[in-house]
Design a protein around this motif. Sequence first.
Motif, mmCIF file in Angstrom:
data_model
loop_
_atom_site.group_PDB
_atom_site.id
_atom_site.type_symbol
_atom_site.label_atom_id
_atom_site.label_comp_id
_atom_site.label_asym_id
_atom_site.label_seq_id
_atom_site.Cartn_x
_atom_site.Cartn_y
_atom_site.Cartn_z
ATOM 1 N N MET A 242 47.324 17.563 18.288
ATOM 2 C CA MET A 242 45.956 17.327 17.833
ATOM 3 C C MET A 242 45.542 18.457 16.913
ATOM 4 S SD MET A 242 44.346 18.169 21.393
ATOM 5 C CE MET A 242 44.924 19.579 22.228
ATOM 6 N N LEU A 243 46.568 19.190 16.503
ATOM 7 C CA LEU A 243 46.246 20.394 15.763
ATOM 8 C C LEU A 243 45.783 20.082 14.367
ATOM 9 C CD1 LEU A 243 49.409 22.072 17.092
ATOM 10 C CD2 LEU A 243 47.107 22.087 18.014
ATOM 11 N N PHE A 244 46.351 19.025 13.814
ATOM 12 C CA PHE A 244 45.967 18.637 12.469
ATOM 13 C C PHE A 244 44.467 18.358 12.429
ATOM 14 C CE2 PHE A 244 45.623 15.094 9.346
ATOM 15 C CZ PHE A 244 45.813 15.867 8.238
ATOM 16 N N ALA B 262 50.774 31.261 7.854
ATOM 17 C CA ALA B 262 52.010 31.319 8.644
ATOM 18 C C ALA B 262 52.294 30.046 9.423
ATOM 19 C CB ALA B 262 51.935 32.503 9.611
ATOM 20 N N HIS B 263 51.489 28.983 9.239
ATOM 21 C CA HIS B 263 51.712 27.771 10.041
ATOM 22 C C HIS B 263 51.190 26.540 9.309
ATOM 23 C CE1 HIS B 263 51.876 26.023 14.364
ATOM 24 N NE2 HIS B 263 51.784 25.017 13.505
ATOM 25 N N VAL B 264 52.077 25.916 8.519
ATOM 26 C CA VAL B 264 51.724 24.642 7.870
ATOM 27 C C VAL B 264 52.896 23.670 8.057
ATOM 28 C CG1 VAL B 264 50.345 25.859 6.126
ATOM 29 C CG2 VAL B 264 52.669 25.120 5.548
ATOM 30 N N HIS B 265 52.644 22.391 7.757
ATOM 31 C CA HIS B 265 53.690 21.372 7.811
ATOM 32 C C HIS B 265 53.652 20.586 6.503
ATOM 33 C CE1 HIS B 265 54.047 22.331 12.059
ATOM 34 N NE2 HIS B 265 52.740 22.206 12.154
ATOM 35 N N ILE B 266 54.725 20.686 5.719
ATOM 36 C CA ILE B 266 54.807 19.936 4.449
ATOM 37 C C ILE B 266 55.966 18.955 4.588
ATOM 38 C CG2 ILE B 266 54.804 20.077 1.937
ATOM 39 C CD1 ILE B 266 54.323 23.079 2.145
ATOM 40 N N THR C 176 46.930 27.948 9.709
ATOM 41 C CA THR C 176 45.951 26.851 9.771
ATOM 42 C C THR C 176 46.431 25.593 10.497
ATOM 43 O OG1 THR C 176 46.777 26.049 7.658
ATOM 44 C CG2 THR C 176 44.793 27.464 7.622
ATOM 45 N N ASP C 177 47.728 25.252 10.360
ATOM 46 C CA ASP C 177 48.250 23.944 10.773
ATOM 47 C C ASP C 177 47.943 22.841 9.761
ATOM 48 O OD1 ASP C 177 49.972 22.882 12.601
ATOM 49 O OD2 ASP C 177 48.468 22.342 14.071
ATOM 50 N N LEU C 178 47.576 23.205 8.541
ATOM 51 C CA LEU C 178 47.408 22.183 7.500
ATOM 52 C C LEU C 178 48.700 21.367 7.406
ATOM 53 C CD1 LEU C 178 45.647 24.252 4.713
ATOM 54 C CD2 LEU C 178 44.740 22.160 5.753
ATOM 55 N N ALA D 75 52.679 30.303 18.744
ATOM 56 C CA ALA D 75 51.816 29.475 17.901
ATOM 57 C C ALA D 75 50.479 29.238 18.605
ATOM 58 C CB ALA D 75 52.496 28.147 17.610
ATOM 59 N N HIS D 76 49.452 29.003 17.796
ATOM 60 C CA HIS D 76 48.119 28.647 18.330
ATOM 61 C C HIS D 76 47.607 29.704 19.316
ATOM 62 C CE1 HIS D 76 49.129 24.964 16.360
ATOM 63 N NE2 HIS D 76 50.129 24.730 17.191
ATOM 64 N N LEU D 77 47.692 30.967 18.890
ATOM 65 C CA LEU D 77 47.251 32.092 19.728
ATOM 66 C C LEU D 77 47.950 32.082 21.090
ATOM 67 C CD1 LEU D 77 43.457 32.172 18.713
ATOM 68 C CD2 LEU D 77 45.229 33.822 18.060
ATOM 69 N N VAL E 278 62.616 29.466 13.593
ATOM 70 C CA VAL E 278 62.953 28.245 14.331
ATOM 71 C C VAL E 278 61.767 27.924 15.231
ATOM 72 C CG1 VAL E 278 64.564 27.176 15.967
ATOM 73 C CG2 VAL E 278 65.395 28.910 14.347
ATOM 74 N N LYS E 279 61.357 26.653 15.229
ATOM 75 C CA LYS E 279 60.204 26.251 16.041
ATOM 76 C C LYS E 279 60.665 25.536 17.311
ATOM 77 C CE LYS E 279 55.823 24.706 16.759
ATOM 78 N NZ LYS E 279 54.831 24.257 15.823
ATOM 79 N N ILE E 280 60.076 25.909 18.438
ATOM 80 C CA ILE E 280 60.222 25.130 19.680
ATOM 81 C C ILE E 280 58.845 24.609 20.056
ATOM 82 C CG2 ILE E 280 60.779 25.172 22.136
ATOM 83 C CD1 ILE E 280 63.002 26.987 21.685
HETATM 84 ZN ZN LIG Z 1 51.691 22.918 13.824
#
Ligand SMILES: [Zn+2]
Length: 383
Positions: free
Chosen positions: A7-9, A57-61, A308-310, A249-251, A145-147
């Motif tokens: 729900m971060l977006f 430091a946190h986006v998704h393209i 941001t999580d944009l 991520a996300h504090l 690397v993301k988990i």
């Molecule tokens: Zn994210």
Amino acid sequence: MKPIPSMLFAGAFLLMCGCGSKEAEGPLPVAESAQPAPAPAPGYSMEDFANLRKLDAHVHINVLDSTFLEQARADNFEVMAINVDYPDFPKLAEQRAAALVQVKADPARVHWATTFAVKGFEKKDWLGKVKAQLAADAAQGAKAVKIWKNVGMAEKDSSGRLIFLDNPAFSPVADEIQKLGLTLIGHQAEPYNCWLPLDQMSTDNDREYFKEHPQYHMFLHPEMPSYEDQIAARDRFVAAHPQLRFVGAHLGSLEYDTDRIAAFLDKYPNANVDMAARMSQVQYQSVRDYDKVRNFFIKYQDRLLYGTDLTLNPGEAGTDEQRAEFKRSAHEAWTADWRYLATPESQRVEIIKADVPGLALPREVIDKVYYANAVRAFALASQ
Ligand SMILES: [Zn+2]
């Protein structure tokens, strides 16, 4: 249980607010001696936003399209484009292909965090495949690397039990990530609100999301692991890999209390946290205790990464209208956050129903949070 959608977006977009009125500054102190006290270092203003090199430091393209990159250039941002093992995103191979196209288009501006599929983690060949893929991704420029939170909240072992980040399967993966010189971005658990009844949640976006998705509202599911179970498993993992660079991520899912974030950072010197999609939680706290939150940023100025999580997904940049709308919303999110962190200006944040004065953090703090910390946390300068 179905994987829990991010729900971060929505959170990132709901943050956007119009400009508030300028906060009047207090009178300047009158020096009582002949030697005036040194003036405090001036902070930044809205005019400085475009001039400072910044890093989200946190986006998704997840597209090949250049819309995101164009806005990043316009607003002077570098980005960490993160792949996620998330079923509502494109397949991992497509996310990887999109990231590689974005990095190739502007390698100085776009950095890439890869991921791996957790499915099949009990199979004999899983570890070998994951290690080979991570090595190939590192060779192609991946920096992290993301988990995702499917570890802890969705993926189960063959006996039907949920698996957590401290599951033995992930230890050799963490060793490989460290060996390759990469950073692990861990998103475990959910906002604390997820375990509260609707009327006790701090932000409207969480309240609306969990009202519409009761299946993901952990307050209604006492059979699921508790918030503290999730956090403790993540912390055991971080403690077991003290040489691994870790970004929560996300504090670190400790967003509801800066004291909890502080305790986490104190206990784990290898950890940093990003702020993606949690600024309203910080604002909720600063309207109640401004000095406490501002002092938290100053004390932990070396450990906090702006994010941001944009997100831009396929189908969201298909028309000129969509591209213009994305650029407008990204610019608005980035400038609203700058107004809050870097300036004293006040702005209305509807999801917490409050006028939120800016923290006006000192320039050296902003410089670290918006850039230098990410360069260090992802070892960007050395690769
Ligand atoms: Zn994210």
